[in-house]
Scaffold this active site. Structure first.
Site, short mmCIF file in Angstrom:
data_model
loop_
_atom_site.label_atom_id
_atom_site.label_comp_id
_atom_site.label_asym_id
_atom_site.label_seq_id
_atom_site.Cartn_x
_atom_site.Cartn_y
_atom_site.Cartn_z
N GLY A 231 -4.02 -2.13 -14.45
CA GLY A 231 -4.46 -3.52 -14.59
C GLY A 231 -5.92 -3.59 -14.99
O GLY A 231 -6.40 -2.78 -15.80
N ALA A 232 -6.65 -4.53 -14.38
CA ALA A 232 -8.05 -4.75 -14.76
C ALA A 232 -8.94 -3.53 -14.49
O ALA A 232 -10.04 -3.43 -15.04
CB ALA A 232 -8.60 -5.96 -14.01
N GLY A 234 -8.26 -0.56 -15.48
CA GLY A 234 -8.20 0.32 -16.64
C GLY A 234 -7.05 1.30 -16.57
O GLY A 234 -5.94 0.92 -16.19
N GLY A 259 0.37 -4.06 -20.76
CA GLY A 259 0.85 -2.68 -20.81
C GLY A 259 1.48 -2.35 -22.15
O GLY A 259 1.34 -1.22 -22.66
N ASP A 260 2.17 -3.32 -22.73
CA ASP A 260 2.81 -3.09 -24.03
C ASP A 260 1.75 -2.91 -25.11
O ASP A 260 1.89 -2.06 -26.00
CB ASP A 260 3.73 -4.27 -24.38
CG ASP A 260 4.73 -4.54 -23.27
OD1 ASP A 260 5.11 -3.58 -22.58
OD2 ASP A 260 5.12 -5.71 -23.09
#
Ligand SMILES: Nc1ncnc2c1ncn2[C@@H]1O[C@H](COP(=O)(O)OP(=O)(O)OP(=O)(O)O)[C@@H](O)[C@H]1O
Ligand SMILES: [Mg+2]
Length: 322
Positions: A231-232, A234, A259-260
């Site tokens: 997530g945020a 990294g 994520g894609d």
């Protein structure tokens, strides 16, 4: 060409309502319809980056036609194999007043053996002329959890590296087949190794080390890299060339599809032979740009440029990285 496989695409329908009345009639203020599923998001991001991409997969019925039409309107080259059963829809009801969203995902079609054989013929042809293949998303009913593992082995026989992003048994079996890249998030990695991993930040070196060890367990071969997206915070990449981390500048937004976008960045960097440092910088920046966009599979070019300038990439030394 980067080949993207979408075995279980969807048509995503979003209704925005000021306040949902669960016992009455609701009139959405806005309706948004867009083809979805993880593979489609990856293909759209690659297309937006100007990368040659071909999307293949399974689609059926009127919903399947809707998915094809929307992709072709967006200029994303796609070649779907027909299924008798209808492609699935997902419904999101956004309750603006409560600030909550309810999501309803249809179970999706059951794929027959004959339909899958027809898809395999397309896969075999196209995999022989692509530079990398992306296998992303859930499997439709009727296909065994070994499906991605089999496709990864077929790609390897054609000398083509594969990237895998899925969950559950399809992930563990696929990862064991030794793809070039596996991209779980923390929840998917936890499920795969059977232990709940908690993220405590980059400053907690022990917990980062645990994530690295778990990622290393998922490496199906010496040439497999496991990129854990956080997530945020990294991402952490456990690669044949050691461990790397990419830390983006955190942005507010909608993480669905981040994520894609990150996977699209990894695929592009792999196909182009970029260094790991470059690949993960682009992956993290694309994820951040996608998080800022309201719709999955889209991003704004200037958000991407800004994110790329802000992302910090460095080696990570942990025992499982040597
Ligand atoms: N809020 C954010 N701020 C900055 N970067 C972000 C943010 N959210 C995601 N990213 C970037 O995008 C990458 C992928 O996001 P994330 O870890 O949420 O993937 P995911 O859980 O697989 O998402 P999904 O499957 O819904 O697409 C992260 O590794 C990170 O680099
Ligand atoms: Mg994901």
């Amino acid at each position: 060409v980067i080949l993207v496989v979408a075995l279980n695409p969807a048509l995503d329908i979003t209704h925005r309502v000021d306040r949902v009345d669960w016992a009455g009639v609701n009139r959405p203020r806005a309706v948004h319809i867009s083809p979805g599923g993880k593979g489609l998001n990856v293909a759209r991001v690659l297309h937006a980056l100007g990368t040659d991409v071909l999307l293949i997969g399974l689609a059926g019925g009127e919903v399947g036609q809707g998915v094809r039409a929307a992709l072709s309107a967006g200029g994303v080259p796609a070649r779907f194999t027909d299924t008798t059963a209808e492609t699935r829809r997902t419904f999101a009801v956004v309750d603006a007043g409560r600030g909550e969203t309810a999501i309803f995902n249809e179970p999706g079609p059951v794929i027959t053996g004959v339909e899958y054989e027809r898809f395999l013929a397309v896969f075999t042809t196209e995999v022989s002329r692509c530079s990398a293949v992306v296998l992303s998303g859930s499997l439709p009913r009727g296909l065994p959890p070994s499906t991605y593992a089999d496709l990864i082995s077929m790609a390897a026989q054609a000398g083509v590296p594969a990237l895998l992003d899925t969950s559950g048994p399809a992930l563990t079996q696929g990862a064991a087949a030794g793809p070039a890249v596996v991209k779980p998030n923390l929840a998917e990695l936890s499920a795969a190794i059977g232990r709940v991993l908690t993220w405590r930040g980059w400053t907690d070196e022990d917990s980062v080390g645990e994530v690295a060890t778990a990622a290393a367990m998922l490496r199906g071969s010496a040439s497999t890299a496991v990129v854990v997206t956080l997530g945020a915070a990294g991402l952490l990449a456990v690669t044949p060339e050691g461990c790397w981390r990419a830390v983006p500048a955190p942005v507010p937004g909608n993480p669905t599809g981040a994520g894609d976008a990150a996977l699209a960045g990894l695929a592009r960097g792999l196909a182009a032979g970029h260094t790991w440092a470059d690949r993960i910088a682009h992956a993290a920046a694309l994820g951040a740009a996608a998080a800022q966009a309201p719709v999955a599979g889209r991003f704004d070019g200037s958000d991407f440029d800004r994110a790329l300038a802000a992302v910090g990439v460095s080696r990570w030394e942990a025992r499982s990285c040597r």
